[in-house]
Design an enzyme around this catalytic site. Structure first.
Site, mmCIF file in Angstrom:
data_model
loop_
_atom_site.group_PDB
_atom_site.id
_atom_site.type_symbol
_atom_site.label_atom_id
_atom_site.label_comp_id
_atom_site.label_asym_id
_atom_site.label_seq_id
_atom_site.Cartn_x
_atom_site.Cartn_y
_atom_site.Cartn_z
ATOM 1 N N ARG A 60 19.394 -17.165 20.349
ATOM 2 C CA ARG A 60 19.885 -15.969 20.791
ATOM 3 C C ARG A 60 19.139 -14.741 20.371
ATOM 4 O O ARG A 60 19.309 -14.594 19.049
ATOM 5 C CB ARG A 60 21.415 -15.803 20.966
ATOM 6 N N ASP B 279 32.531 -11.024 14.037
ATOM 7 C CA ASP B 279 31.249 -10.527 14.148
ATOM 8 C C ASP B 279 31.096 -9.095 14.901
ATOM 9 O O ASP B 279 32.236 -8.454 15.173
ATOM 10 C CB ASP B 279 30.446 -11.666 14.810
#
Length: 553
Positions: A182, A462
């Protein structure tokens, strides 16, 4: 032609041996031993060419986002696009998927530090998503060292010796997780690298270096260059990625369509353009993923000027909420209609040590979440901790006998704009206010310190979970939400809670010096700015990145 390498003070420094920077490119950071292997002349030429050709398009797309948000702020709401009706009603399907990539039932995600890469590839998950985005802090060392770690993983040479424990980590023999990398979203920039005086788009930096160094070797390994694409709000942003993919494959002599990409549907506008996302990337499309926390954050951000859309407690926003069911089931319907994967969302919980009953309750919640996903027709799911892999795998193995469920057509699901925009009713509490603020302070302190993925309160937090936390507080302040039926959420209350949570961290650490050294002062200031500022900032990580850069990281 060799260009200047500059140190953090802006002074020209001698280039390492055999290190050539293309004309017009400046690197405003140290080139440590080994970095020149990733930042090789050919790789930087490849990056520079892509940046010159496509960098301005990123600026245009970001300006388009700002204009669209202004329309939402003025009262418009997201809607299915009339100009793309033919795409939604068409009978087209994506290009065939490679045989190696047909079973994605359990995926684990995490940052790209060396130990994490090894453990994730050895974890038993079908897929590992090495993440340069939400679980990563984009310091220069994190970005370049992450590329080195992935290069070594692709070649099977990655190893690590823990300097504290002396424990040695290495890749196991036999099958390993397939990597689906990613890159950063379009809103993030690599400020350490300039091309013609302009910062390089972060996503281009991440993609170009990984693809240049690893695409052919991945194909030799029987896999391929596979990517997760985050944070997109329009199919035009997918179109840009598709053009970059075609260009990059042609330059390296790799057949068009070799790249396969999975798009995260993690913004509210994207939920109205699922068919269009798939169509733009149809030669490179692998599927869509339900990015649940960012999606909730985007809902608040997109509808921030509508007082009728104030969300209840973050903990109340489960995947069982009707607006989330409308979104996730539409992902399944859309993907399977087009012949690609519908991937479930993240289970962010982590095991609880020392409390068997609490840990069992958490594991039971994971099992229920994954059961809902597989019965809805998802082809796989995400977990944040290796201990959750066996649970997710057991559930999917029991109910998904083949490699995927793309044969399952959800004709019972209808695209419903009102359902996608429905706001759930539920409690708003001071306990959640405090938790949201504590998460923001503690997470941002870790982020500024260089760590993008942090276990807090039995969750793996996160950037996405921090975003929903701070956006929820901001929304409650903006509309003076009533907490626990009695207390108005005011700027004064939030400032007081920020100070109280900061004092609690100081007491926990034992000294003001440790508090300051842990970046908590900047984190508390950022939390205050994000939660009681007049405007809802687009992304928490943008001002945080400015702090990181100012610190010379």
């Amino acid at each position: 032609m060799v260009g200047p390498v500059r140190d953090n003070a802006g002074q020209e420094a001698p280039s390492p041996p055999m290190f050539a920077v293309p004309k017009g490119m400046d690197i405003l950071a140290d080139i440590k031993p080994g970095y020149e292997e990733i930042l090789s002349g050919d790789a930087l030429q490849f990056l520079a060419r892509l940046t010159r050709k496509y960098g301005h398009r990123v600026d245009e797309l970001l300006e388009r986002r700002r204009m669209q948000q202004a329309r939402y702020d003025a009262g418009a709401v997201p809607a299915f696009l009339p100009q793309t009706l033919k795409i939604r009603e068409g009978k087209w399907r994506v290009a065939p998927l490679p045989e190696c990539f047909l079973d994605r039932r359990v995926e684990i995600t995490g940052p790209t530090d060396r130990k994490m890469v090894i453990n994730a590839l050895n974890s038993g998950a079908n897929v590992y998503m090495p993440d340069f985005e939400d679980s990563n802090c984009p310091t220069w060392d994190n970005m370049v060292q992450g590329q080195i770690n992935l290069r070594d993983a692709v070649r099977g040479t990655v190893s690590f010796r823990d300097p504290r424990s002396g424990k040695q980590y290495a890749l196991r023999e036999g099958p390993r997780s397939i990597m689906v990398m990613r890159p950063r979203g379009w809103h993030l920039w690599e400020h350490h690298v300039l091309v013609d005086g302009q910062a390089v788009p972060g996503g281009l930096f991440d993609f170009a270096l990984y693809f240049f160094h690893n695409a052919r070797r991945l194909l030799d390994n029987g896999h391929g260059p596979f990517f997760y694409l985050p944070k997109m709000q329009s199919h035009l942003e997918c179109r840009l990625w598709n053009e970059i993919f075609v260009d990059a494959q042609q330059e390296l002599g790799i057949p068009t369509g070799t790249i396969k990409a999975t798009c995260l549907i993690e913004t509210l506008p994207a939920a109205f353009e699922m068919d269009e996302f798939i169509y733009e990337l149809r030669d490179h499309m692998a599927g869509l993923n339900c990015g649940r926390w960012d999606y909730m954050f985007s809902f608040i951000k997109t509808m921030r000027n509508d007082p009728s859309r104030v969300m209840p407690d973050r903990s109340f926003l489960t995947m069982e909420m009707p607006f989330m069911r409308a979104y996730t089931q539409l992902v399944v319907k859309t993907c399977h209609k087009r012949g690609c994967f519908a991937m479930g969302g993240m289970s962010a919980v982590i095991p609880i040590k020392g409390d068997a009953a609490a840990n069992q309750a958490v594991m039971d919640s994971v099992r229920a979440d994954k059961l809902r996903e597989v019965l809805d027709g998802h082809d796989g799911t995400w977990v944040a901790h290796p201990a959750l892999i066996p649970i997710a795998k057991e559930v999917f193995d029991q109910h998904m006998k083949g490699p995927n469920q793309m044969h399952l057509q959800r004709d019972d699901v209808q695209a419903d704009a009102d359902a996608l925009l429905q706001v759930p009713q539920g409690p708003r509490t001071e306990a959640t206010l405090r938790n949201n603020i504590a998460v923001c302070i503690r997470y941002m302190a870790a982020w500024i310190g260089g760590t993008g993925c942090v276990p807090l309160y039995n969750l793996m937090e996160d950037a996405a979970t921090a975003e929903i936390s701070r956006a929820q507080v901001w929304q409650w302040v903006r509309y003076a939400a009533v907490l626990d039926g009695t207390t108005r959420c005011t700027p004064e209350l939030v400032r007081r809670v920020i100070e109280e949570e900061s004092q609690a961290i100081r007491a926990e650490l034992g000294s003001s010096e440790a508090y300051a050294d842990g970046e908590y002062l900047d984190a508390a200031f950022l939390t205050k700015l994000m939660c009681v500022g007049r405007e809802l900032h687009d992304f928490l990580t943008l001002p945080a990145q400015d702090i990181v850069i100012a610190m010379g990281k």
